[in-house]
Design a protein around this motif. Structure first.
Motif, PDB file in Angstrom:
ATOM      1  N   ALA A 297       1.005  -1.458   0.071  1.00 36.47           N
ATOM      2  CA  ALA A 297       0.022   0.102   0.339  1.00 36.47           C
ATOM      3  C   ALA A 297       0.634   0.796  -0.465  1.00 36.47           C
ATOM      4  CB  ALA A 297      -1.170   0.047   0.903  1.00 36.47           C
ATOM      5  N   MET A 298       2.210   1.556   0.385  1.00 37.48           N
ATOM      6  CA  MET A 298       2.798   2.800   0.792  1.00 37.48           C
ATOM      7  C   MET A 298       3.185   2.869  -0.433  1.00 37.48           C
ATOM      8  SD  MET A 298       5.332   1.452   4.384  1.00 37.48           S
ATOM      9  CE  MET A 298       3.665   1.311   5.666  1.00 37.48           C
ATOM     10  N   ALA A 299       3.727   1.438  -1.164  1.00 38.72           N
ATOM     11  CA  ALA A 299       4.259   1.491  -3.206  1.00 38.72           C
ATOM     12  C   ALA A 299       3.588   2.109  -3.439  1.00 38.72           C
ATOM     13  CB  ALA A 299       4.970  -0.010  -3.514  1.00 38.72           C
ATOM     14  N   ARG A 300       2.299   1.927  -3.313  1.00 37.92           N
ATOM     15  CA  ARG A 300       1.188   2.022  -4.140  1.00 37.92           C
ATOM     16  C   ARG A 300       0.881   3.322  -4.170  1.00 37.92           C
ATOM     17  NH1 ARG A 300      -1.471  -3.149  -5.998  1.00 37.92           N
ATOM     18  NH2 ARG A 300       0.201  -3.596  -6.514  1.00 37.92           N
ATOM     19  N   LEU A 368      -0.374   3.585   6.787  1.00 31.82           N
ATOM     20  CA  LEU A 368      -0.678   2.886   6.041  1.00 31.82           C
ATOM     21  C   LEU A 368      -0.656   1.323   7.152  1.00 31.82           C
ATOM     22  CD1 LEU A 368       0.136   3.800   2.951  1.00 31.82           C
ATOM     23  CD2 LEU A 368      -2.311   2.620   3.798  1.00 31.82           C
ATOM     24  N   VAL A 369      -0.018   1.682   7.651  1.00 34.01           N
ATOM     25  CA  VAL A 369       0.214   0.744   8.932  1.00 34.01           C
ATOM     26  C   VAL A 369      -0.135   0.852   9.909  1.00 34.01           C
ATOM     27  CG1 VAL A 369       2.420   0.279  11.549  1.00 34.01           C
ATOM     28  CG2 VAL A 369       3.107   1.288   9.155  1.00 34.01           C
ATOM     29  N   ARG A 370      -0.579   1.260  10.394  1.00 32.23           N
ATOM     30  CA  ARG A 370      -1.464   0.804  11.028  1.00 32.23           C
ATOM     31  C   ARG A 370      -3.399   0.691  10.335  1.00 32.23           C
ATOM     32  NH1 ARG A 370      -0.640   6.137  13.218  1.00 32.23           N
ATOM     33  NH2 ARG A 370      -2.006   7.366  11.696  1.00 32.23           N
ATOM     34  N   ALA A 371      -3.646   0.830   9.481  1.00 32.47           N
ATOM     35  CA  ALA A 371      -4.681   0.657   8.180  1.00 32.47           C
ATOM     36  C   ALA A 371      -4.583  -1.199   8.107  1.00 32.47           C
ATOM     37  CB  ALA A 371      -4.562   1.322   7.008  1.00 32.47           C
ATOM     38  N   HIS A 372      -3.232  -1.585   8.515  1.00 36.54           N
ATOM     39  CA  HIS A 372      -3.077  -2.993   8.251  1.00 36.54           C
ATOM     40  C   HIS A 372      -3.027  -3.411   9.769  1.00 36.54           C
ATOM     41  CE1 HIS A 372      -2.932  -1.217   4.063  1.00 36.54           C
ATOM     42  NE2 HIS A 372      -3.395  -2.849   3.743  1.00 36.54           N
ATOM     43  N   GLY A 373      -2.832  -2.830  10.519  1.00 42.78           N
ATOM     44  CA  GLY A 373      -3.185  -3.585  12.496  1.00 42.78           C
ATOM     45  C   GLY A 373      -1.968  -3.410  12.665  1.00 42.78           C
ATOM     46  N   GLY A 374      -0.480  -2.985  11.973  1.00 39.97           N
ATOM     47  CA  GLY A 374       0.417  -2.899  12.463  1.00 39.97           C
ATOM     48  C   GLY A 374       0.118  -1.318  14.116  1.00 39.97           C
ATOM     49  N   LEU A 375       1.659  -1.943  14.742  1.00 40.65           N
ATOM     50  CA  LEU A 375       2.236  -0.806  16.217  1.00 40.65           C
ATOM     51  C   LEU A 375       2.715  -0.889  16.340  1.00 40.65           C
ATOM     52  CD1 LEU A 375       0.727  -0.785  18.821  1.00 40.65           C
ATOM     53  CD2 LEU A 375       1.836  -3.636  19.665  1.00 40.65           C
ATOM     54  N   MET A 443      14.974 -17.973   8.528  1.00 43.84           N
ATOM     55  CA  MET A 443      14.287 -17.076   8.126  1.00 43.84           C
ATOM     56  C   MET A 443      13.851 -15.770   7.119  1.00 43.84           C
ATOM     57  SD  MET A 443      17.088 -15.245  11.142  1.00 43.84           S
ATOM     58  CE  MET A 443      17.829 -17.323  11.912  1.00 43.84           C
ATOM     59  N   CYS A 444      13.759 -14.681   7.085  1.00 47.95           N
ATOM     60  CA  CYS A 444      13.030 -14.379   5.810  1.00 47.95           C
ATOM     61  C   CYS A 444      12.745 -12.798   5.825  1.00 47.95           C
ATOM     62  CB  CYS A 444      12.420 -14.768   5.180  1.00 47.95           C
ATOM     63  SG  CYS A 444      12.026 -13.514   3.828  1.00 47.95           S
ATOM     64  N   HIS A 445      13.180 -11.911   5.564  1.00 51.05           N
ATOM     65  CA  HIS A 445      12.525 -10.609   5.019  1.00 51.05           C
ATOM     66  C   HIS A 445      12.478  -9.909   4.267  1.00 51.05           C
ATOM     67  CE1 HIS A 445      17.059  -9.425   5.483  1.00 51.05           C
ATOM     68  NE2 HIS A 445      16.699  -8.713   4.675  1.00 51.05           N
ATOM     69  N   VAL A 446      11.298  -9.267   3.968  1.00 51.49           N
ATOM     70  CA  VAL A 446      10.914  -8.116   2.515  1.00 51.49           C
ATOM     71  C   VAL A 446      12.007  -7.089   2.810  1.00 51.49           C
ATOM     72  CG1 VAL A 446       9.280  -6.869   1.759  1.00 51.49           C
ATOM     73  CG2 VAL A 446       9.141  -9.140   1.990  1.00 51.49           C
ATOM     74  N   SER A 447      12.787  -6.308   1.910  1.00 52.55           N
ATOM     75  CA  SER A 447      13.537  -5.433   1.911  1.00 52.55           C
ATOM     76  C   SER A 447      13.916  -4.934   1.328  1.00 52.55           C
ATOM     77  CB  SER A 447      15.368  -6.236   2.021  1.00 52.55           C
ATOM     78  OG  SER A 447      15.616  -6.661   1.570  1.00 52.55           O
ATOM     79  N   HIS A 448      13.227  -4.723  -0.547  1.00 54.48           N
ATOM     80  CA  HIS A 448      13.581  -3.766  -0.837  1.00 54.48           C
ATOM     81  C   HIS A 448      12.506  -3.971  -1.960  1.00 54.48           C
ATOM     82  CE1 HIS A 448      17.827  -3.341  -2.080  1.00 54.48           C
ATOM     83  NE2 HIS A 448      17.672  -4.998  -1.178  1.00 54.48           N
ATOM     84  N   VAL A 449      11.340  -2.864  -1.746  1.00 58.07           N
ATOM     85  CA  VAL A 449       9.916  -3.375  -1.791  1.00 58.07           C
ATOM     86  C   VAL A 449       9.273  -1.969  -3.163  1.00 58.07           C
ATOM     87  CG1 VAL A 449       7.593  -2.164  -1.449  1.00 58.07           C
ATOM     88  CG2 VAL A 449       9.624  -3.404   0.339  1.00 58.07           C
ATOM     89  N   TYR A 450       8.744  -2.215  -4.346  1.00 55.12           N
ATOM     90  CA  TYR A 450       9.032  -1.997  -4.941  1.00 55.12           C
ATOM     91  C   TYR A 450       6.851  -2.073  -5.926  1.00 55.12           C
ATOM     92  CZ  TYR A 450      13.378  -3.135  -6.064  1.00 55.12           C
ATOM     93  OH  TYR A 450      14.500  -3.584  -6.411  1.00 55.12           O
ATOM     94  N   GLU A 451       6.508  -1.028  -6.312  1.00 54.47           N
ATOM     95  CA  GLU A 451       5.123  -1.174  -6.902  1.00 54.47           C
ATOM     96  C   GLU A 451       4.339  -2.582  -7.261  1.00 54.47           C
ATOM     97  OE1 GLU A 451       5.382   3.263  -8.977  1.00 54.47           O
ATOM     98  OE2 GLU A 451       3.771   2.171  -9.095  1.00 54.47           O
ATOM     99  N   THR A 452       5.063  -3.223  -8.368  1.00 51.96           N
ATOM    100  CA  THR A 452       4.405  -4.062  -8.391  1.00 51.96           C
ATOM    101  C   THR A 452       5.815  -5.299  -7.761  1.00 51.96           C
ATOM    102  OG1 THR A 452       6.492  -4.691  -9.737  1.00 51.96           O
ATOM    103  CG2 THR A 452       4.330  -2.841 -10.693  1.00 51.96           C
TER     104      THR A 452
END
Lengths: 542, 542
Positions: A297-300, A368-375, A443-452
């Motif tokens: 959502a942030m990317a978008r 957007l963090v909050r909108a997705h239930g984030g704290l 373990m894993c992380h997302v670390s590079h975010v794109y629109e697609t």
């Protein structure tokens, strides 16, 4: 740089005792740390460089530009991948360059490559030497010898065009030196890969690198506005331009060429104003899916922070464990437990830029963090991440000493494939580790975010299979790569292809793509001396 | 589309009488408009297509997939460049395809290209046919014949991946059809070149097109996340990925290939949410330099509007003149005079997106306008521009009927070169027109803005040299191209190379770059049947 591992030999240990205890409990560790062999005991074959050729090289580069000492050859015998370090620590690299050469200018480069072609010497371009995929392995292919071409002598900042916000550099310039140069003028490149302390910009371009802040600053491909590459079969000289429609963009052939087409000698790079504001902070999501949706959502919404990292449940648990057995760590875990995020996912959001713009973008991102239930959990996780952002390779060395395998591998895919890819690759790695008799942590992380879409970065930790460390690693690597290919991910988001990933390249580029690269290779490097065995081994003499 | 010019034959005239009067005064016009010759009188050589080959083509594509009628051949005889229109209006195109073929699927394409290679038929991929640089000229090179390969039969939207924000299309889909399809799902591609009404997406990708809203949505190269291209020597099939480090990005070889390497058959494109808010408005700067600095500051502050256009003094004057001799026009001019912007430069800023985000970005952009001495003049110039954004080619036809030459050409450069480039190219065009005995109007605007530079788009208007229209055009084109090359600009920002720009390509890509493209061409199109005479004529049979 330590020849047997990462970083400044004076760097203090970074692995806390409780982390080792945690790992001992989960994967098992060797009792006593084992030191690497002494430098003098590293076994390399005698240099195959003929005296007559050495004289020619010295005539071109000067005596100090041609090095055959043991220490030099060992320091250029491998990159910094897991199998590299296993072999180096044991004093048994697969090979070493017959000499290390240090050209200082583009014109010298051309002459050097001609000489190498004439004398059948393979050339391995060597910037920071930080490849984790075998990109600087000193393979000679079918040639009479192999040289490491160290770009440390081509490390000047050539000029800044402040009006256009570009900097011209020789390709050997190291990232920290460039950032210092730019910072003194109120600018930044914004390229911070984990290897930041050592990488050259030429190496970053050659491997199509992406830095930790790529969600904001973009990967290196977005920064390269002009380039110069010397090749045995000619030269590519592409002027600095903001955009063009003059045929295919050949900058894209330089970026990602991994030294197999030629040696990048100069780059023109886009720079940005140095950020006046930097806010790094943490937030928790109930699960990975919620976090991914927030980042998407942030990317978008064009509200991405410069750094956007999202750890999965396992990585979050590990981070909390490493963060400390002390009061603060317990407090954090208790707080998250109370709020219902005990099994959650930590995200690090790092905003950089002009104060007002950052404030506004951050406000939208946090909404957007909050909108997705984030704290939101404040700045301390963000600042801790910033402090430790380049520490992982140091930690890997300490774990290796304790008989623990640490490997990382990465991919990227469209958003619609990402959750499934995360699951299937993670399961494939875990299964491969179990099959080796060394069940481990994945373990894993997302670390590079794109629109697609976004990247996935996996870390696996397991007890080494003593005596078969390489076989163990290879089994895991194969399983992971196969799962990535089957799941629609790219075989590499930012590590490059090197020697470790070519088996999956035809699956990603198709036979036609491989043939197209082969045609370029044949034109630019007809004798196949450039970095044989990497990227397109079937097409080179490697 | 009118075979002799632009657009729907039912489109009403767009040139106001006072504009013609203005031009009559400034450049001279012919008294009475001259109509193009009748379609039946257009002279094309008989089709050289052998009956046996036609049978093979029909067996592959069906009878309706192989067309040799006069009207079809004439409609595919040229693009929409100035010399194309001069020749077509006179009923004397340089040539015509021997047949027009309509494949409907990728697999058919491959077989078709094999057939063409076997039978020595050159292939000119033809999407919307809107090239203004001779990109679809039916040149056969050294081949026995030439086919126009019209992609109108490959125009399906294959699917939308809403989660990833990508759409898969067959390459022949037209931009308006795709936008309608996306709009029904709350999405937009955001690619609006002036040729929007007719262009195919494959054509946009092949020519590395940039739309009018590129400052916000990016040029086509930023939208293409996956691609498929059929070539006589193989196929490129590149999956949709947000990013990768798997060697050089081959998508960049498909984009800009101009039909000389193969035929783009499918694309995966990034899409965005359809904008809920659209604000288009005008502002005046005292001079071009101030306006450029404001746009540069917006780019640097990440506050660019989607559409950012800045007309120079001459173009602004012309726009005000065209805007009307009526009360409103006089009022506008009087207002600007009083405020000290009588000789100023008009900029159009078009913001699109989510309401709150647009409001905020617009506020920052307008603050930068004011900081650079600009004067906001409200929405009416922006809305007028939006209404007329695709009208220029219609106007060109009407001016041609009145014996007036209208040509446009474009470049891009780093900010530090831009002001000088604007001056030297403008002077070169004006001098060339004077030398032809036809002094004219030369005007320019900035229309695609980047952090490191921007585009310049020149329009020139002059009386035609009757009987030597092509010679006159060529002299001006040469002078402009030489000035662009000398001034550090790219030879084309978004029109492409086609048949008109190859002479400057080695200057921009270097011999090594041309050789690299040649190597690709030799591999993908060994017989040189793909669009001979374009992009790299020296490397093809053209």
């Amino acid at each position: 740089m330590r020849w047997w591992g990462w970083g400044d030999p004076a760097h203090p240990p970074v692995l806390p005792a409780h982390a080792l205890a945690f790992l001992g409990e989960h994967v098992g560790v060797a009792g006593k740390p084992r030191a690497p062999v002494a430098l003098a005991h590293v076994r390399v074959a005698p240099s195959a460089l003929r005296a007559a050729v050495r004289v020619q090289l010295a005539a071109l580069l000067g005596e100090r530009g041609v090095r055959v000492e043991h220490a030099e050859r060992v320091a250029h015998a491998a990159g910094k991948g897991y199998p590299d370090l296993v072999r180096m620590r044991a004093g048994a690299p697969e090979g070493a360059p017959d000499a290390v050469v240090y050209p200082t200018a583009h014109e010298q480069l051309r002459a050097l490559l001609e000489l190498c072609e004439r004398e059948s010497l393979a050339v391995v371009p060597f910037g920071g030497g930080t490849s984790v995929v075998g990109g600087v392995a000193p393979l000679r292919g079918e040639h009479a010898g192999v040289l490491a071409l160290d770009t440390a002598g081509m490390a000047q900042v050539l000029g800044i065009d402040g009006e256009s916000a570009t900097v011209s550099v020789q390709a050997g310039v190291r990232a920290p030196a460039l950032e210092r140069h730019l910072a003194a003028r109120g600018l930044t490149l914004g390229h911070f890969p984990q290897s930041f302390e050592y990488v050259s910009l030429g190496g970053c371009a050659a491997t199509r690198s992406a830095g930790q802040a790529s969600s904001g600053y973009g990967a290196i491909a977005k920064m390269v506005v002009g380039a110069r590459m010397a090749a045995p079969g000619g030269e590519l000289a592409l002027p600095a331009l903001p955009a063009s429609a003059a045929g295919p963009d050949l900058r894209a052939l330089v970026v990602g060429s991994e030294g197999t087409l030629g040696v990048i000698s100069e780059l023109a790079l886009r720079v940005r104003p140095a950020p006046r504001e930097r806010i790094y902070e943490g937030a928790f999501f109930e699960d990975l899916q919620a976090g991914m949706q927030a980042l998407r959502a942030m990317a978008r919404a064009h509200a991405l922070p410069e750094v956007a990292r999202l750890s999965d449940e396992q990585e979050t648990r590990m981070q909390l464990a490493l963060a400390g057995a002390g009061a603060k760590g317990r407090l954090t875990r208790a707080y998250l437990g109370v709020r219902g995020y005990a099994q959650g996912c930590l995200t690090i959001l790092g905003f950089e830029g002009e104060r007002e713009e950052v404030a506004w973008r951050r406000r939208r991102a946090l909404a957007l963090v909050r909108a997705h239930g984030g704290l939101g959990v404040g700045r301390s996780p963000g600042e801790a991440w910033l402090r430790g952002r380049f520490e992982a390779p140091y930690m890997r060395d300490e774990l290796l000493a304790h008989g623990v395998m640490v490997e990382t591998l990465e991919t990227a895919a469209q958003w619609s494939s990402l959750a499934r890819l995360h699951r299937t690759v993670g399961e494939a790695i875990a299964a491969a580790l179990r099959a080796q008799g060394t069940p481990g942590l994945v373990m894993c992380h997302v670390s590079h975010v794109y629109e697609t879409g976004a990247s996935l970065y996996f870390t696996l930790i397991a007890r080494q299979r003593e005596g078969d460390e390489i076989g163990q690693w290879l089994a895991v690597k194969r399983a992971a790569g196969d799962a990535i290919a089957a799941g629609g991910g790219t075989i590499t988001h930012h590590h490059g292809v090197g020697r470790d990933h070519p088996r999956w390249l035809p699956g990603e580029l198709g036979d036609g793509g491989v043939a197209a690269l082969g045609a370029l290779k044949a034109r630019l490097d007809p004798a196949g001396i450039m970095n044989p065995g990497k990227l397109l081994p079937a097409l080179s003499a490697g």
